[in-house]
Design an enzyme around this catalytic site. Structure first.
Site, mmCIF file in Angstrom:
data_model
loop_
_atom_site.group_PDB
_atom_site.id
_atom_site.type_symbol
_atom_site.label_atom_id
_atom_site.label_comp_id
_atom_site.label_asym_id
_atom_site.label_seq_id
_atom_site.Cartn_x
_atom_site.Cartn_y
_atom_site.Cartn_z
ATOM 1 N N LYS A 190 0.843 -1.205 0.000
ATOM 2 C CA LYS A 190 0.000 0.000 0.000
ATOM 3 C C LYS A 190 0.879 1.257 0.000
ATOM 4 C CE LYS A 190 -3.709 -2.242 -0.257
ATOM 5 N NZ LYS A 190 -4.747 -2.803 0.579
HETATM 6 C C1 LIG Z 1 -5.871 -3.728 0.732
HETATM 7 C C2 LIG Z 1 -7.304 -3.386 0.793
HETATM 8 C C3 LIG Z 1 -8.126 -3.785 1.864
HETATM 9 C C4 LIG Z 1 -7.691 -4.751 2.919
HETATM 10 O O1 LIG Z 1 -6.527 -4.440 3.591
HETATM 11 P P1 LIG Z 1 -5.666 -5.622 4.261
HETATM 12 O O2 LIG Z 1 -4.704 -4.883 5.134
HETATM 13 O O3 LIG Z 1 -5.014 -6.387 3.180
HETATM 14 O O4 LIG Z 1 -6.616 -6.447 5.071
HETATM 15 C C5 LIG Z 1 -9.424 -3.332 1.887
HETATM 16 N N1 LIG Z 1 -9.920 -2.563 0.910
HETATM 17 C C6 LIG Z 1 -9.184 -2.184 -0.141
HETATM 18 C C7 LIG Z 1 -9.791 -1.306 -1.186
HETATM 19 C C8 LIG Z 1 -7.853 -2.593 -0.240
HETATM 20 O O5 LIG Z 1 -7.123 -2.219 -1.303
#
Ligand SMILES: *Cc1c(COP(=O)(O)O)cnc(C)c1O
Length: 366
Positions: A190
């Protein structure tokens, strides 16, 4: 030249010595759960988003799930209530609604922005609809002004899935400060990434924050005193330390991504490729640079031959996933077109000018 979609090792390299110092301090502290690093990060990230409260949790999915569970505990949502959510989102948004025993109401996005279409949301709303989960997909803020109008009209809670949108700003307000509450992910890939799983919730609602601090930690505020049926989903102390190192650079990395975006948008000129919509405001932090093309497999194969890595976000729409048979009968033409045609190009602060040149050249020669 080999250009991977994302080289996390390279991305984290500039932080290496500071990470190692953090680890030494962390090990020596003897305090490994919910300590100073978590508190420091919560204060820092709340400040970054311009909100009163940040609650560190285990990951982005838990952040969203716990928001819904907290509203149920507060009596503001009830099991079976409907939650409007874009049909083209990452499945985690939908799983969070389901984990809280609420009902996802899938809504077509706008093809231009890939975010929920407020007009469609209004059409899909029913009497049992009580919330809207606005997903800022690929890093672009949803149309929060219209979403708030809709929410006011029908008395809906507004929750943001800001997992891809750290730092995006609209009308001076950041992602995480637009909803009644917002969920963030710090998954390594991210925009603000830890070295493992991590997540957070932001909110200005003190009552909600209080219950979330409890829910993430066994439903307990005072050790061994349990007020709620809670969970174990705490932001890891070491990951918080890593995030404390990276948070001050979050906007720097976004600026570097954006300078590459500007080149992609002005220099990629190929009628076979639809570039992402961008109004050159601060409302988009480009977690991903997503293009569309009719014959996606051919383009992905061609780029692979040139050594350029791509990914698809996402190949199968949630309503066609095996895990979600309750949606199999539904049809979402815009969502389905998106899932058929999208392809994400490499976009991160480690890309060199020569690599960006090569990506642009390859796309123009396709
Ligand atoms: C990555 C993501 C999540 C979930 O996050 P995690 O930390 O992997 O559980 C939820 N919503 C969106 C749009 C994402 O890109």
């Amino acid at each position: 030249m080999k250009i991977p979609f994302l080289d996390l090792k390279k991305l984290n390299k500039p932080y290496e010595s500071r990470f190692q110092e953090k680890f030494t301090t962390f090990l020596d502290s003897g305090w490994y759960i919910l300590g100073n690093e978590v508190r420091t990060f919560e204060a820092g990230f709340a400040n970054y988003c311009g909100v009163k409260h940040c609650i560190g949790v285990g990951n982005g999915l838990d952040a969203l799930t716990l928001i819904f569970k907290a509203y149920i505990a507060l009596g503001k949502l009830q099991k079976g209530d409907g939650v409007l959510v874009p049909a083209n989102t990452y499945i985690a948004s939908i799983l969070a609604i389901l984990q809280a025993e609420l009902v996802p109401i899938l809504v077509e996005p706008e093809l231009e922005t890939y975010n929920i279409d407020p007009l469609e949301a209004e059409k899909q709303r029913t009497e049992t609809t009580k919330a809207i989960l606005a997903v800022h997909l690929y890093g672009q803020l949803s149309d929060m002004v219209r979403i708030h109008k809709l929410a006011e009209k029908y008395n809906l809670l507004v929750i943001e899935d800001a997992a891809q949108a750290h730092g995006a700003v609209l009308n001076g307000r950041k992602a995480g400060n637009w909803g009644d509450a917002a969920g963030f992910s710090f998954y390594p890939g991210k925009n603000l990434g830890a070295l493992g799983d991590a997540g957070a919730i932001t909110t200005n609602d003190s009552e909600l924050a209080k219950i979330l601090y409890s829910l993430r930690n066994y439903g307990s505020e005072i050790k061994y005193v349990n007020d709620h049926i809670g969970y174990n989903s705490r932001l890891d102390e070491f990951q918080a330390g890593i995030l404390n190192v990276k948070l001050p650079d979050a906007d720097v990395e976004a600026t570097e991504r954006k300078s590459i975006v500007k080149r992609y948008l002005s220099e990629i000129q190929n009628p076979k490729i639809a570039l992402p919509y961008y109004d050159f405001s601060e409302n988009h932090v480009f977690h991903l640079f997503v293009i569309r093309t009719e014959n996606r497999e051919a383009l992905a194969g061609y780029l692979e031959e040139k050594g350029i890595g791509t990914l698809i976000h996402y190949p199968i729409p949630p309503h066609q996933q095996k895990a979600l048979p309750q949606f199999h009968g539904l049809s979402f033409p815009i969502t389905e077109k998106i899932h058929r045609e999208v392809l994400s190009l490499p976009l991160n602060s480690t890309l060199t000018t020569a690599e960006v040149d090569a990506i642009i050249l390859a796309l123009n020669n396709y």
